[in-house]
Design a protein around this motif. Sequence first.
Motif, short mmCIF file in Angstrom:
data_model
loop_
_atom_site.label_atom_id
_atom_site.label_comp_id
_atom_site.label_asym_id
_atom_site.label_seq_id
_atom_site.Cartn_x
_atom_site.Cartn_y
_atom_site.Cartn_z
N ARG A 1 0.83 -1.20 0.00
CA ARG A 1 0.00 0.00 0.00
C ARG A 1 0.87 1.26 0.00
N ARG A 2 1.94 1.25 0.80
CA ARG A 2 2.85 2.40 0.81
C ARG A 2 3.50 2.61 -0.55
N LYS A 3 3.90 1.52 -1.19
CA LYS A 3 4.52 1.63 -2.50
C LYS A 3 3.55 2.18 -3.54
N LEU A 4 2.31 1.68 -3.51
CA LEU A 4 1.32 2.15 -4.49
C LEU A 4 0.96 3.61 -4.26
N LEU A 5 0.84 4.02 -3.01
CA LEU A 5 0.53 5.42 -2.71
C LEU A 5 1.69 6.33 -3.13
N PHE A 6 2.92 5.84 -2.99
CA PHE A 6 4.07 6.60 -3.44
C PHE A 6 4.02 6.80 -4.96
#
Length: 431
Positions: A15-20
């Motif tokens: 999720r952090r990677k996709l939001l980044f």
Amino acid sequence: MLSAFANAFRTPDLRRKLLFVLAIIVIFRLGSQVPAPGVDARNVQNCVDNVGNEGVYGLINLFSGGALLQLTIFALGIMPYITASIILQLLVVVIPRLEALKKEGQAGQTKITQYTRYLTLALAVLQATGIVALARSKQLIQGCQEDLLHSDSTNTFLVMVVTMTAGTAVIMYMGEQITERGVGNGMSILIFCQVVATFPAAMWSVQKTQGWWIFGLVMAIGLVIVAAVIFIEQAQRRIPVQYARRMVGRKMFGGSSTYIPLKVNQAGIIPVIFASSLLYLPAMAVQFNQGSTSPWIRWINNYLVNGDHPIYMALYFGLIVFFTYFYVSITFNPQEVADNMKKYGGFIPGIRAGRPTEDYLAYVLSRITFPGAMYLGLIALIPLIALVLINANQNFPFGGTSILIMVGVALDTVKQIESQLQQRNYEGFLR
């Protein structure tokens, strides 16, 4: 695909990677809407609305998401990096020093990447200079005679060139950050975003000019094309490879079975970009020689400027086929693959190691490249044929370069997300 994204957002790390990635995309799109210093945004918008983007720089405008003709700070888009990457790939085959770097592994690839960055900035300076010069002379947007710049001074010219070059450097940095800290290949995702950005406007343009019936027909044809492209992009010929058992010290190695995957579309989208760029050169020469009475200028104007002429279509198709074979020949070396297999005790069942394996791989590759070249040529001709049949504009939404980029990048990104999800599921199972 939707389930993969839903599961990814339930995983904190993914999720952090996709939001980044989403945050980078938002910044990228905002930069594609901010005009460069010295640009008369109102006149530029009037010209784009009245004339459209069917000029010489249609391909670059596609890769910039429409930012090129708007003369924004990200006007050059990702095109300088694409061109630099292609040039470096070709030079690796020609220059022994670069070929040696490629064989050094990660350290050599890092140096080649650094050379690509330098070449990208050099190309960005050249392209920005040409684009700003065309904007000053009112030749950037065909048929537009309004002043695109507030001032014709040298200071304005230099500021715009520096701004666009810096924009390219920022785009390159954002793409690398996505690759390192996000999901998928950063440059491919940025290209995907720029192509998708022009898609709704192109679809709505078809509806306004042709009506709802043609709009529905285009949508139906588009879905069929997408399904066909997905099928071909996933298609591959798997050549079985068997590794013999061998004793190293007291340990036994080998005895495993694997395969060499040869994709039907082994060259990707590179041949379409090569052919399009080559055909833009004579059209660009005509644009710089407007008003000339030379016979060759008239011939190019009649046959190679408008995409609806049969000579243009035939030449475009022929160039794509040629560049497909050319690019596959320099990216897949049957001799190198055969030597590596022989070195590690591998062989193709029924084929002797060494020269017979090399000949067999070359034979299979030549046969599988033919349908791949035909596929690329036909997909690239779709917008040109649509221009004739339904009188759509040349930026037909379901055509050529755009559909190949959208489907290819989407498939690769989903595969990477699924692979990371599977890795986390295995870790949870082991715990």
